[in-house]
Motif scaffolding. Structure first.
Motif, PDB file in Angstrom:
ATOM      1  N   GLU A  27       3.084   4.435  -0.358  1.00 19.00           N
ATOM      2  CA  GLU A  27       4.393   3.973   0.105  1.00 19.00           C
ATOM      3  C   GLU A  27       5.104   4.974   1.005  1.00 19.00           C
ATOM      4  N   LEU A  28       4.701   6.231   0.970  1.00 16.41           N
ATOM      5  CA  LEU A  28       5.328   7.222   1.855  1.00 16.41           C
ATOM      6  C   LEU A  28       5.189   6.815   3.317  1.00 16.41           C
ATOM      7  N   ASP A  29       4.001   6.336   3.699  1.00 20.01           N
ATOM      8  CA  ASP A  29       3.827   5.882   5.077  1.00 20.01           C
ATOM      9  C   ASP A  29       4.659   4.637   5.355  1.00 20.01           C
ATOM     10  N   GLY A  30       4.771   3.759   4.359  1.00 19.33           N
ATOM     11  CA  GLY A  30       5.626   2.592   4.531  1.00 19.33           C
ATOM     12  C   GLY A  30       7.077   2.984   4.735  1.00 19.33           C
ATOM     13  N   LEU A  74      14.731  12.746   3.141  1.00 19.64           N
ATOM     14  CA  LEU A  74      14.311  12.550   1.747  1.00 19.64           C
ATOM     15  C   LEU A  74      12.786  12.609   1.630  1.00 19.64           C
ATOM     16  N   ILE A  75      12.110  11.928   2.551  1.00 17.63           N
ATOM     17  CA  ILE A  75      10.646  11.947   2.557  1.00 17.63           C
ATOM     18  C   ILE A  75      10.142  13.371   2.762  1.00 17.63           C
ATOM     19  N   SER A  76      10.789  14.101   3.662  1.00 19.59           N
ATOM     20  CA  SER A  76      10.368  15.473   3.957  1.00 19.59           C
ATOM     21  C   SER A  76      10.488  16.363   2.726  1.00 19.59           C
ATOM     22  N   GLY A  77      11.588  16.247   1.978  1.00 12.81           N
ATOM     23  CA  GLY A  77      11.742  17.038   0.762  1.00 12.81           C
ATOM     24  C   GLY A  77      10.615  16.766  -0.217  1.00 12.81           C
ATOM     25  N   PRO A 288       4.763  -3.015  -3.466  1.00 15.67           N
ATOM     26  CA  PRO A 288       3.878  -3.746  -2.551  1.00 15.67           C
ATOM     27  C   PRO A 288       4.418  -3.990  -1.138  1.00 15.67           C
ATOM     28  N   PRO A 289       5.704  -4.354  -0.947  1.00 17.41           N
ATOM     29  CA  PRO A 289       6.166  -4.590   0.433  1.00 17.41           C
ATOM     30  C   PRO A 289       5.995  -3.378   1.342  1.00 17.41           C
ATOM     31  N   LEU A 295       3.288  -1.863   8.592  1.00 18.05           N
ATOM     32  CA  LEU A 295       4.275  -0.851   8.235  1.00 18.05           C
ATOM     33  C   LEU A 295       3.604   0.504   7.995  1.00 18.05           C
ATOM     34  N   LEU A 296       2.443   0.481   7.339  1.00 14.33           N
ATOM     35  CA  LEU A 296       1.704   1.717   7.090  1.00 14.33           C
ATOM     36  C   LEU A 296       1.225   2.333   8.402  1.00 14.33           C
TER      37      LEU A 296
END
Length: 372
Positions: A27-30, A74-77, A288-289, A295-296
């Motif tokens: 989900e990180l890539d999403g 947030l993702i970077s942290g 899942p979304p 998105l990925l």
């Protein structure tokens, strides 16, 4: 993210009788894809209209696209602590970050300068020295304008990386959870104190219009964005340990309070919503979304897309809107930016980064052997 092997349990569950650390956090890539899409649409609609007031309006406006940046932080942290947690040498971390960011960034700087000059894109008319300093990625800290409006966030990221590098260096890569909690608590206290001070010295003023000394204090302490990095790190710890980190609550409050003090209540409410959303995703086994292939894929090229889309997109829209209208011009600019980002990712992020990393690691090892 593969850390420990445990029996899997139902998708969508929180910490109840199973493990989420055994599943890769796809989900990180999403999430990156969502953040990149928000920023691009925001820039190509609302922000473009601000820079080109004589152009017709867009049928779609996304004035809140800028908040994709908060999601990126947030993702970077989360990701940077995950990287640091696996690092055996501080130099490995430094080389990894340098080779991950700079090959694509330097190409994006050249593209921004060239396209900006040819198309007379607003904000790209810099002096030769200012253009040269843009190759450092920390021009914002040197009080030098960015040749590309998206570049300012990279200086913020670089401050975060430097902090993590110094911690790795001083601890010899022994990052215990106790140490991390103390460091996060200290950073949150400094960030909130800085935001309170800024609000006292510049009451009712948006931080971007505050006096230079106030802005410098906020920038150096990362008063606005530090809590976002901290929240991301704590959520990584929670996901890895399968145990809720109670420091997440004051971190979330610091995120909201800093946003409120430095901007407004509505701004803080949006940032709070983004924080809740990221927390919800980070603590679930699967969402899942966020695993949809388009998105990925968008998340995979998100860094390249982020650093090239602004100048190229503005130039494309400005060139085409008199011929095909604003909306079709915006779609064309989006297509151009995505294709260019795809190519930049393939050339710089995939090939050049790997080659540079191997070379720098070899030079590091050779230098170390010569000293022994």
């Amino acid at each position: 993210m593969r850390i420990r092997a445990h029996p899997p349990y139902g998708a969508g569950s929180f910490f109840r009788g199973g493990s989420i650390s055994s599943t890769r956090f796809v989900e990180l890539d999403g999430l990156r894809g969502l953040a990149a899409a928000a920023v691009v649409v925001g820039h190509f609609t609302t922000t473009f209209s601000e820079h080109y007031p004589t152009a017709p309006g867009s049928s779609i406006e996304l004035q809140y696209g800028q908040f994709g940046v908060q999601l990126f932080f947030l993702i970077s942290g989360f990701v940077i602590l995950m990287t640091a947690d696996r690092t055996k040498r501080a130099s490995d971390f430094a080389i990894s970050r340098f080779t991950r960011l700079y090959p694509a960034y330097w190409i994006a700087v050249v593209i921004s300068i060239a396209v900006g000059a040819l198309a007379n894109v607003p904000g790209t008319q810099l002096t030769p020295l200012e253009m040269l300093l843009n190759f450092t990625m920390i021009q914002r800290l040197l009080l030098v304008p960015d040749v590309n409006g998206a570049f300012w966030t990279l200086a913020v990221e670089m401050q975060f990386y430097i902090i993590v590098f110094l911690v790795l260096l001083l601890t010899k890569c022994r990052l215990t959870d106790v140490l991390l909690r103390w460091l996060v608590a200290a950073w949150l206290a400094i960030a909130v104190a800085s935001a309170v001070t800024a609000a006292l010295f510049a009451p009712g003023v948006d931080i971007t219009a505050a006096p230079v000394l106030v802005r410098a204090m906020v920038n150096v302490t990362l008063a606005e964005y530090g809590p976002l990095f901290c929240l991301g790190m704590l959520l990584f710890m929670a996901r890895r340990n399968q145990r809720f980190e109670w420091l997440t609550i004051p971190a979330f409050l610091a995120v909201v309070v800093s946003a409120y003090l430095l901007h407004s209540s509505s701004y803080a409410a949006i940032v709070a919503g983004i924080g809740v959303f990221f927390t919800f995703v980070a603590l679930r086994t699967s969402t899942p979304p966020l695993r949809l292939r388009p998105l990925l894929w968008l998340g995979k090229i998100s860094y390249s897309l982020y650093i090239v889309h602004v100048v190229v997109g503005y130039a494309t829209i400005d060139l085409l809107w008199p011929l095909i209208g604003r909306d079709l011009a915006t779609l064309a600019a989006t297509a151009v930016a995505v294709v260019l980002a795809w190519g930049l990712h393939a050339v710089a992020e995939s090939r050049m980064s790997a080659s540079w990393r191997r070379t720098l690691l070899q030079l590091r090892d050779k230098a170390r052997d010569n000293l022994q």
